[in-house]
Design a protein around this motif. Structure first.
Motif, short mmCIF file in Angstrom:
data_model
loop_
_atom_site.label_atom_id
_atom_site.label_comp_id
_atom_site.label_asym_id
_atom_site.label_seq_id
_atom_site.Cartn_x
_atom_site.Cartn_y
_atom_site.Cartn_z
N ALA A 176 -10.84 30.12 0.75
CA ALA A 176 -10.44 29.05 -0.27
C ALA A 176 -9.04 29.92 -1.44
N LEU A 177 -7.88 30.33 -1.50
CA LEU A 177 -7.54 31.14 -2.67
C LEU A 177 -7.46 30.01 -3.90
N PRO A 178 -7.57 30.40 -4.94
CA PRO A 178 -7.30 29.38 -6.52
C PRO A 178 -6.33 28.94 -6.76
N PHE A 210 -3.02 25.85 -1.81
CA PHE A 210 -2.68 26.79 -0.64
C PHE A 210 -3.93 26.80 0.39
N ALA A 211 -3.49 26.32 2.05
CA ALA A 211 -3.60 25.46 2.74
C ALA A 211 -5.30 26.92 2.74
N THR A 217 -7.77 22.39 0.63
CA THR A 217 -7.59 23.67 0.06
C THR A 217 -8.25 24.87 -0.12
N GLY A 218 -9.78 23.66 0.10
CA GLY A 218 -11.09 24.96 -0.43
C GLY A 218 -11.12 24.73 -1.64
N GLN A 260 -3.22 29.72 4.40
CA GLN A 260 -3.11 30.62 2.84
C GLN A 260 -1.74 29.77 2.95
N ASP A 261 -1.35 29.11 3.25
CA ASP A 261 0.04 28.92 3.15
C ASP A 261 -0.17 28.43 2.18
N ARG A 262 1.78 27.82 0.89
CA ARG A 262 0.98 27.05 -0.07
C ARG A 262 1.68 25.34 0.39
#
Length: 148
Positions: A15-17, A31-32, A50-51, A111-113
């Protein structure tokens, strides 16, 4: 209530913050958090994680999930429910339902927006039932009643 910080939790290692792209950005990009690409067919809706989970500082705030302009305008990919509402007491994963309004398939990469999160104040006035409402110039005029 501390408005200086928003607590977020990564629910997965990938997951990306959420991130504000610029200092002037109103929203945080989401982010996906997906293991492999997901293709959204024309007219189809998919639910993407989004995690990320978050804790808003209090009931005076709400998280609103909006479309990213580029995805919506260029590709017809927008949140299925128009605007997602994240209540202050919700602690689960932020997930985004994306709908493809275009005639072309669209593939979301890991991780695409995929959306943007805005944190806004909430006003919850006490409701009072009444037999009549105060009059206005517009009154009950609906769609198109104020102009062409």
């Amino acid at each position: 209530m501390n408005l200086e910080k928003l607590l977020i939790q990564r629910l997965t290692p990938t997951a990306l913050p959420p991130v504000r792209a610029t200092e002037g950005s109103a929203g945080y990009d989401l982010f996906a958090d997906i293991a492999e690409p997901v293709t959204i067919e024309p007219g189809e809706t998919v639910l993407l994680g989004t995690g990320i989970a978050m804790a808003l500082p209090g009931p005076e705030l709400v998280g609103l999930v909006f479309a990213r302009s580029g995805l919506g305008v260029k590709h017809g990919i927008v949140p299925a429910n128009a605007v997602g509402v994240v209540d202050s007491d919700y602690r689960g994963e932020l997930r985004v339902g994306l709908h493809n309004h275009s005639q072309e398939r669209y593939t979301v990469q890991p991780q695409d927006r995929i959306a943007q999160l805005l944190i806004l104040p909430v006003v919850t006035p006490r409701l009072e039932e009444t037999e009549t409402l105060p009059d206005t110039t517009r009154a009950s005029g609906g769609w198109g009643s104020t102009g062409r």
